[in-house]
Design a protein around this motif. Structure first.
Motif: not given
Length: 558
Positions: A215-220, A331-333, A349-359
């Motif tokens: 599939d074709i993905r956009l991941v932020g 596509i990585l944003v 098809e998939h627009c997914l979001i990753y929340e960056a975390k503090e150490l």
């Protein structure tokens, strides 16, 4: 001695001298492949803009290999040995190979073998093809040297390479040139040596990307400035690029799209040139660029990294719909504004979001120690202080880097003072944390910091130096301090660079000079405010610089 020469059209200057550097070093036995496969490969590489060192003359019998050959291997990023049936009969080819494998260990040189009319088993000396040739060399060069060549052959044969059987030379050389281009782009990504607590994040984002899926993905990757979004994305881009036909990394999309010298149209052009590998393609408008991307990318499996996106128009111009890309594309944003990605959920098809975390606390201490002491843990004398100061950073990598870099080599009294200041600031307020480093600057250093924050990010340092010298700000010393404190960086193009969080800090300092009246602040970077101030003659002697828009070009007036 006859000098071996490189292609005249492939020379480039490096190391600040006239010594050439090369993307690729080709090693081959001239009589076997010079005028067939090697020639086709040479021009396939040149057509993709790859600089190549190639022996155009050859070495006659009885001549010694020149030191410039070893230097060319040292100055190359990738070496490609072409193993023909007669390769091992050439002592010079074997010497080149030995040098390559040595550099592979000591300098992480990339070696990409091609098995032209032999098998890896031949190169491993499991057959007589190369074994007999080495036996003949023992009479001239001795057992010890030949043994080194044998080890180099066995080692290189364990590297996965290309076999020229059952594939045309044109198709194979095109594939090789593409692979080389991908490796060169990936190797140009700078990864910090001070990476702590990032492995889990890499695994989590990699799972979201799921490169095996068609599939074709956009991941932020989202989060506040300074939390490490770009570092995380660069590491993932570096690790996954080999899985894609074509790759492109566009840095600082927000800054570039707003810049007078590098607009959104320029970003489109770079994307097109990187993916298609053809710098002659003209893109005269953003609409034309959209149509070109949709038409030419739709059958390509691509990996595109868009760094620091802050407006939907940027994605609309560069990666608006899944239909623009081939199956398996990613596509990585990175962005501080999650809403920018939400608008594209129905386009992929998939627009997914990753929340960056503090150490976490342990990772924060380790990263702080790397910057403050150049080690994974603090010395006992500073352990207690390090834990307290690291805890006050809130696990934000940028704050850890800035404060740790400032404290390096400082006495405990300075550390105690720093801790007291940090205790008076809101723990979660990143600007207040960064303000501590600003307060450590003297007057001249502060003025340069504010100039960069308000006007000069992306500008050439040389041009700014003229102004700062006239102001008697002693820029050489001041910039050195700012660099050591990680408050500013100088790019390879000599451009001034500052993290968004630090830029926001500088502008907030100026804004606080007078909340109501821009004419009573030292710097005015908003065009409308500056224009209104000039028209109404509302400025005061406090103003030292204004940024104005002349025909779409923003220029600071000092």
């Amino acid at each position: 001695m006859k000098r071996r020469s490189s292609s005249p059209e492939t020379r480039s200057t490096g190391h600040g001298s006239s010594r050439p550097e090369y993307d690729v070093f080709l090693s081959f036995r001239g009589p076997d492949t010079r005028f067939n496969f090697t020639d086709v490969l040479h021009y396939a590489l040149l057509d993709r803009g790859i600089s190549v060192f190639i022996d155009k003359q050859g070495i006659d019998v009885g001549e010694e290999i020149g030191p410039e050959i070893f230097q060319a291997i040292d100055d190359s990023k990738i070496c490609i040995p072409i193993f023909s049936r007669g390769y091992a009969s050439s002592s010079w080819c074997l010497r080149e190979l030995e040098k390559m494998m040595e550099c592979r260990k000591t300098k992480e040189l990339e070696v990409m073998p091609i098995f032209y009319d032999v098998q890896p088993s031949d190169v491993k000396l499991e057959t007589k093809v190369y074994r007999d040739a080495l036996t003949l060399h023992e009479k001239t060069h001795g057992v010890e040297i030949v043994q080194r060549w044998a080890e180099a052959l066995k080692e290189v044969a364990r590297i996965k390479g290309w076999d020229t059987k059952n594939i045309g030379h044109g198709e194979l050389t095109r594939l090789i040139a593409h692979k080389v281009l991908v490796k060169l782009k990936v190797s140009s990504v700078h990864l910090s040596d001070n990476l702590v607590g990032i492995d889990q994040a890499v695994d989590e984002v990699t799972d979201l990307l799921s490169v095996e899926s068609k599939d074709i993905r956009l991941v932020g990757i989202c989060g506040i400035g300074g939390i490490g979004k770009t570092t995380l994305a660069k590491l993932i881009y570096h690790e996954l690029s080999a899985n894609f036909e074509n790759c492109c990394l566009l840095s600082d999309v927000r800054q570039a799209s707003e810049s007078s010298s590098f607009s959104l149209l320029q970003l489109q052009r770079q994307l097109v040139h990187d993916i298609l590998g053809d710098k002659t393609i003209e893109v005269s408008s953003i609409d034309e660029g959209k149509n070109l991307i949709q038409r030419r990318f739709s059958r390509k499996k691509v990996l595109i990294f868009l760094d620091d996106v802050n407006h939907r128009s940027q994605l609309m111009a560069l990666a608006a719909k899944k239909e623009w890309f081939g199956l398996g594309s990613r596509i990585l944003v990175t962005t501080r504004d999650k809403s920018v990605l939400c608008e594209f959920e129905d386009q992929f098809e998939h627009c997914l979001i990753y929340e960056a975390k503090e150490l976490n606390n342990l990772e924060t201490l380790q990263l702080f120690s790397k910057h403050a002491f150049r080690s994974i843990s603090p010395p006992n004398a500073f352990l207690s202080l390090s834990k307290k100061i690291a805890a006050k950073t809130g696990g934000l990598p940028l704050a850890i880097e800035v404060i740790g870099s400032f404290l390096i080599g400082k006495k405990q009294a300075v550390w105690q003072s720093m801790l007291k200041k940090m205790e008076e600031c809101p723990h979660k307020d990143v600007k207040d944390k960064l303000m501590l480093s600003y307060e450590a600057l003297d007057h001249h250093q502060r003025q340069i910091f504010l100039d960069i924050a308000c006007f000069l990010v992306g500008e050439n340092k040389r041009d700014a130096d003229y102004m700062w010298n006239d102001c008697r700000y002693f820029p050489d010393e001041a910039i050195e301090v700012l660099l050591l404190m990680s408050l500013v960086k100088i790019t390879a193009e000599n451009q001034l660079w500052m993290h968004d969080q630090l830029k926001d800090l500088g502008r907030s300092i100026v804004y606080q000079e007078n909340y109501e009246d821009p004419g009573k602040r030292s710097r005015v970077w908003n065009h409308e405010e500056g224009l209104d101030m000039i028209k109404r003659k509302k400025g005061t002697e406090t103003v030292v610089a204004i940024c104005m828009n002349f025909a779409g070009l923003y220029q600071p007036l000092f």
